[in-house]
Design a protein around this motif. Structure first.
Motif, PDB file in Angstrom:
ATOM      1  N   LEU B 415      21.458   8.375  32.725  1.00  0.00           N
ATOM      2  CA  LEU B 415      21.044   6.897  32.796  1.00  0.00           C
ATOM      3  C   LEU B 415      19.021   7.181  32.450  1.00  0.00           C
ATOM      4  N   TYR B 416      19.145   8.297  33.765  1.00  0.00           N
ATOM      5  CA  TYR B 416      17.376   8.528  33.698  1.00  0.00           C
ATOM      6  C   TYR B 416      17.186   8.433  32.754  1.00  0.00           C
ATOM      7  N   LEU B 417      17.962  10.040  31.816  1.00  0.00           N
ATOM      8  CA  LEU B 417      17.775  10.580  30.355  1.00  0.00           C
ATOM      9  C   LEU B 417      17.264   9.896  29.301  1.00  0.00           C
ATOM     10  N   LEU B 418      18.719   9.012  29.414  1.00  0.00           N
ATOM     11  CA  LEU B 418      18.430   7.218  28.574  1.00  0.00           C
ATOM     12  C   LEU B 418      17.149   6.844  28.285  1.00  0.00           C
ATOM     13  N   LEU B 419      16.493   6.613  30.183  1.00  0.00           N
ATOM     14  CA  LEU B 419      15.057   5.260  30.296  1.00  0.00           C
ATOM     15  C   LEU B 419      14.268   6.418  29.491  1.00  0.00           C
TER      16      LEU B 419
END
Lengths: 154, 502
Positions: B415-419
Motif C-alpha cells: 500500500l505504501y509502495l502504491l502511494l
C-alpha cells in the motif's frame, strides 16, 4: 529549472546505485558475470542518460534564449491540496489493517468526498458506506481476495 | 493445414459458455474503464490479476485482452462528449468528435467510432491470425543474445518514442530496470538492494507499480483539475446513432487506411495507439479534398484515428504472443499476467498451448462483435457513467487500487509502495518523464538480465556474441538509431533550413 533538478537527481542516484552495487557480496561460480555486472551497466546507462539530458538542455537553451518558464500564479495551492490528499491516503493505508477495510475506507472516502463533492452529504455518505461494505463483500466473499476485517466481527 | 486446425479449435475454446462470459466481462469492463477518466487498461489489467488467481489462465487472459481492446471503444465516447480522451489513444478523436457533438452530430460521431473500431479491430485480428505463425517460425531461431538485443530494441524504441525527450524516456527505462534488479538474484541467490526489508527479497511487485503510476497518479491529476475547477462537462447525445449515406461514404476509406496503419504501428515496439491515431489523422488530412474541415467536425478525423487505435491493439499482441516481448505499457502488464500464471509467451507457446493462443486470438473476433453491440444500441448506459461526479469517482478509484494492491500479498508495504508510485507518476507527468518505458522495462528487466548473463555464459564471457548474428547486429543498429535519431534529426533539419535560407 526542473531539468536541472532531474539532472542532479540522476547523478546522485547513479552514485548511490554504484555504491549499493559494490556492497553486493559475490560468489561468482559458474556465472562469469555475477550479480553485479548488469547493475553496473545500468549505472553507466544512468550517467549516459545524464549526458543526454545535458545535451537536450543545452540545445533547448540555444533554441529559446529569452523565455522564462514562469509558473502560473497560485499553482502551489493545488500542490498543497495534492499534498493533503497524499497524507490522508498515507493515513488510510496506515490504519488499513488496524481499523479494517470497511471502517478505514468509509472514513477515507467520506473525508475526500466531503471536500471534492461538497455539500452533497446524502450522496456522499450513501456512496461511501455502500461502496465500502459492498466491495468488502464482493472481494472477500465472492472473489476470494482477503481484506482485513479490523474492528468488525466479519 | 495444422495451423488452420488450431485456429478452428481456438473457436471451439472461445465459444465455450464460460469463455464467452469472460469475453463479455472483459469487453464490458473495458468499455467502462475506457469511458471513465482516471483508470486505464494497464491499471485495470494489473488490478484483475489478484482477482483471477486460481482461474483457468485461458479464461483470465481472454478477459484481460477484452479489457485491453474494449477500452479503445469506450475511450472514444469520452473524447466525443467531453473532449477529454477517456483513454490516451483517443486524443485525436476528441478534436473532430467533440466538434461534431457540438454541432448536434454526437450520434453520428459515436456511431462512426464504434463501426470504425469494429471494422478495424477485425482487420487487426485477421492480420494477427495471418502474421503470428510466420513470426513464431523466425522466433524459434532466437537464442539468449537475440532475445537480449530484441528487448534492448523494444526498450530503446519505447523510451525515445513515448515522451518529448529521449533522455527522459531513457531515464524512465533505466529506473524500471533498476527496480527489476531489487530482490534475490536468480543465479547467485544473493539479495540485491533489499535494504534489509524481507518483502523486497521477492522484488517489487509490478502490479503495485503499474496501479500506482497509472491509476493513483491519474487520480491526483484529476483531483488537481477538480480543485482548479477545470473538470469538463459532458454534452448530451443528440442526433440518430447512425450515419447518413454521405457520412458513410466519407468514412469507409479512413476506416480501412486507419485499420492498416494501426496494425503496422501496433506491431512495432514503442509507437502505440496514440501515435497510430495521430498518424491516421495526419494521413486523412493530407489525402482529404477538404483539409480545412479538419478540427471543425470532419467525420474522417474520427473514423481514421478510431480505426487506427483499435487495430493497434491486435498489432501489439503480435510481438507479445509470438516473441514474448511486448512493445508498450499495456502489453507489458499482460506479459506480467502471463508470467504470474506460469505461462511464457513466445514461439513455444504456439506449439505447446495452441488452445490458449488461438482461444485468445479468436475470442477477439467475438469480443469485437460484442463491443459493437455495447457501443451502439447500449451506448446510453455507458454515457451515464460520465455524469458520475468526479469528486465521488476519484476517491473510489483509490480504494479499488488499494484492494488490488493489498490483495496480492496481504502486505501493508504494498500500500505504501502504491502511494509512492502514485506520487512518482504525478511528478513524472509534471516534468514530462513518460511512465510506459518504466513499466515495460520493469516487466522485462529480469528476463533481459537473464538473457544477457546466459549469452555471456555461452560465449565464456566474450561480448562478441552480441554481434555474431545478422539478427543481433540488425537489432543493435535499430537500438542505436532509435536513441540517436531524436538528436540527429533536428540537427539535420536545422542544417537543411540554414542551407535553404542561404
Amino acid at each position: 529549472m526542473a531539468d536541472r533538478v532531474i539532472f542532479a537527481c540522476i547523478v546522485i542516484l547513479a552514485g548511490i546505485y554504484f555504491y549499493a552495487t559494490a556492497q553486493i557480496p559475490s560468489l561468482e561460480i559458474g556465472d562469469p558475470l555475477g550479480p553485479k555486472a548488469f547493475p553496473r551497466l545500468l549505472g553507466i546507462g544512468l550517467l549516459v542518460t545524464a549526458g543526454m539530458l545535458l545535451l537536450e538542455m543545452w540545445r533547448e537553451s540555444a533554441n529559446k534564449s529569452d523565455t522564462s518558464g514562469q509558473e502560473p500564479k497560485g499553482d502551489h495551492v493545488h500542490l498543497y491540496v495534492i499534498g493533503g490528499v497524499s497524507i490522508w491516503t498515507a493515513l488510510y493505508f496506515l490504519v488499513f489493517e488496524r481499523f479494517g477495510y470497511v471502517v478505514a475506507s468509509t472514513l477515507y472516502l467520506l473525508a475526500l468526498m466531503a471536500y471534492f463533492n461538497r455539500g452533497k452529504w446524502i450522496a456522499n455518505v450513501t456512496t461511501a458506506v455502500l461502496f465500502a461494505v459492498g466491495s468488502y463483500g464482493m472481494f472477500n466473499y465472492l472473489l476470494g481476495v482477503s481484506l482485513p476485517k479490523g474492528f468488525l466481527p466479519y | 493445414m495444422e495451423t488452420l486446425t488450431h485456429i478452428l479449435n481456438g473457436f471451439a475454446v472461445c465459444l465455450q459458455p464460460i469463455n464467452l462470459w469472460y469475453t463479455f466481462l472483459g469487453v464490458f469492463l473495458g468499455t467502462i474503464v475506457g469511458v471513465l477518466p482516471g483508470i486505464g487498461p494497464s491499471a485495470t489489467i494489473a488490478l484483475l490479476i489478484p482477482v483471477t488467481f486460481g482461474m483457468n489462465p485461458t479464461s483470465a487472459l481472454i478477459m484481460m485482452a477484452g479489457v485491453y481492446y474494449g477500452t479503445k471503444y469506450g475511450g472514444s465516447t469520452t473524447a466525443i462528449l467531453i473532449r477529454t480522451p477517456g483513454e490516451a489513444a483517443s486524443v485525436m478523436t476528441s478534436i473532430d468528435g467533440y466538434e461534431m457533438a457540438r454541432k448536434g452530430r454526437a450520434g453520428a460521431a459515436l456511431a462512426v467510432s464504434a463501426i470504425g473500431s469494429f471494422i478495424a479491430g477485425t482487420i487487426g485480428v485477421v492480420a494477427l491470425t495471418l502474421f503470428a505463425v510466420p513470426l513464431t517460425t523466425m522466433a524459434l531461431k532466437f537464442g539468449p543474445a537475440e532475445y537480449f538485443t530484441l528487448m534492448l530494441f523494444a526498450m530503446t524504441a519505447v523510451s525515445s518514442l513515448t515522451g518529448k525527450s529521449a533522455a527522459k524516456g531513457m531515464l524512465s527505462t533505466l529506473l524500471g530496470l533498476m527496480i527489476a534488479t531489487i530482490g534475490i538474484d536468480l543465479q547467485s541467490g544473493q539479495p540485491r538492494y533489499t535494504m534489509g526489508i524481507a518483502e523486497f527479497q521477492d522484488g517489487v511487485g509490478f502490479i503495485v507499480v503499474v496501479v500506482g503510476l497509472f491509476a493513483m497518479a491519474e487520480v491526483f491529476r484529476g483531483m488537481e483539475g477538480l480543485h482548479k475547477g477545470t473538470a469538463p462537462k459532458a454534452i448530451r447525445i443528440s442526433g440518430k446513432l447512425w450515419l447518413t449515406r454521405e457520412e458513410w461514404r466519407r468514412s469507409i476509406g479512413p476506416i480501412w487506411r486507419g485499420g492498416i496503419i494501426g496494425f503496422i504501428i501496433g506491431v512495432l515496439p514503442g509507437a502505440g495507439g496514440t501515435i497510430a491515431s495521430i498518424l491516421s489523422y495526419t494521413t486523412e488530412k493530407r489525402v482529404s479534398k477538404h483539409p480545412e474541415e479538419f478540427g471543425k467536425g470532419a467525420i474522417e478525423g474520427v473514423a481514421g484515428p478510431e480505426a487506427a487505435n483499435n487495430s493497434d491493439t491486435a498489432g501489439a499482441l503480435v510481438p507479445l504472443l509470438t516473441l514474448g516481448v511486448p512493445g508498450g505499457g499495456a502489453t507489458a502488464v499482460m506479459l506480467g499476467a502471463f508470467i504470474m500464471y506460469g505461462i511464457q509467451p513466445g514461439p513455444l507457446l504456439f506449439q505447446n498451448r495452441p488452445d490458449l493462443v488461438w482461444g485468445l486470438v479468436d475470442s477477439m473476433y467475438i469480443g469485437n462483435i460484442m463491443l459493437l453491440i455495447l457501443n451502439l444500441p447500449l451506448i446510453g448506459l455507458f454515457v451515464r457513467l460520465l455524469y458520475i461526479p468526479a469528486g465521488i469517482l476519484y476517491p473510489l478509484i483509490v480504494t479499488i487500487s488499494a484492494i488490488g494492491s493489498f490483495g496480492i500479498n496481504g502486505s501493508q508495504l504494498d500500500l505504501y509502495l502504491l502511494l509512492f508510485f502514485g506520487v512518482v507518476g504525478y511528478i513524472f507527468e509534471k516534468v514530462d518523464i513518460p511512465v510506459a518505458p518504466l513499466v515495460l522495462s520493469l516487466v522485462l528487466g529480469g528476463m533481459m538480465e537473464q538473457s544477457f548473463r546466459q549469452a555471456m555464459t555461452i560465449s565464456g564471457g566474450n561480448p562478441v556474441i552480441f554481434v555474431s548474428s545478422a539478427i543481433t547486429v540488425t537489432l543493435l543498429i535499430f537500438s542505436v538509431l532509435s536513441i540517436a535519431l531524436p538528436f540527429i534529426l533536428p540537427r539535420l533539419k536545422a542544417m537543411r533550413e540554414a542551407r535553404d535560407a542561404a
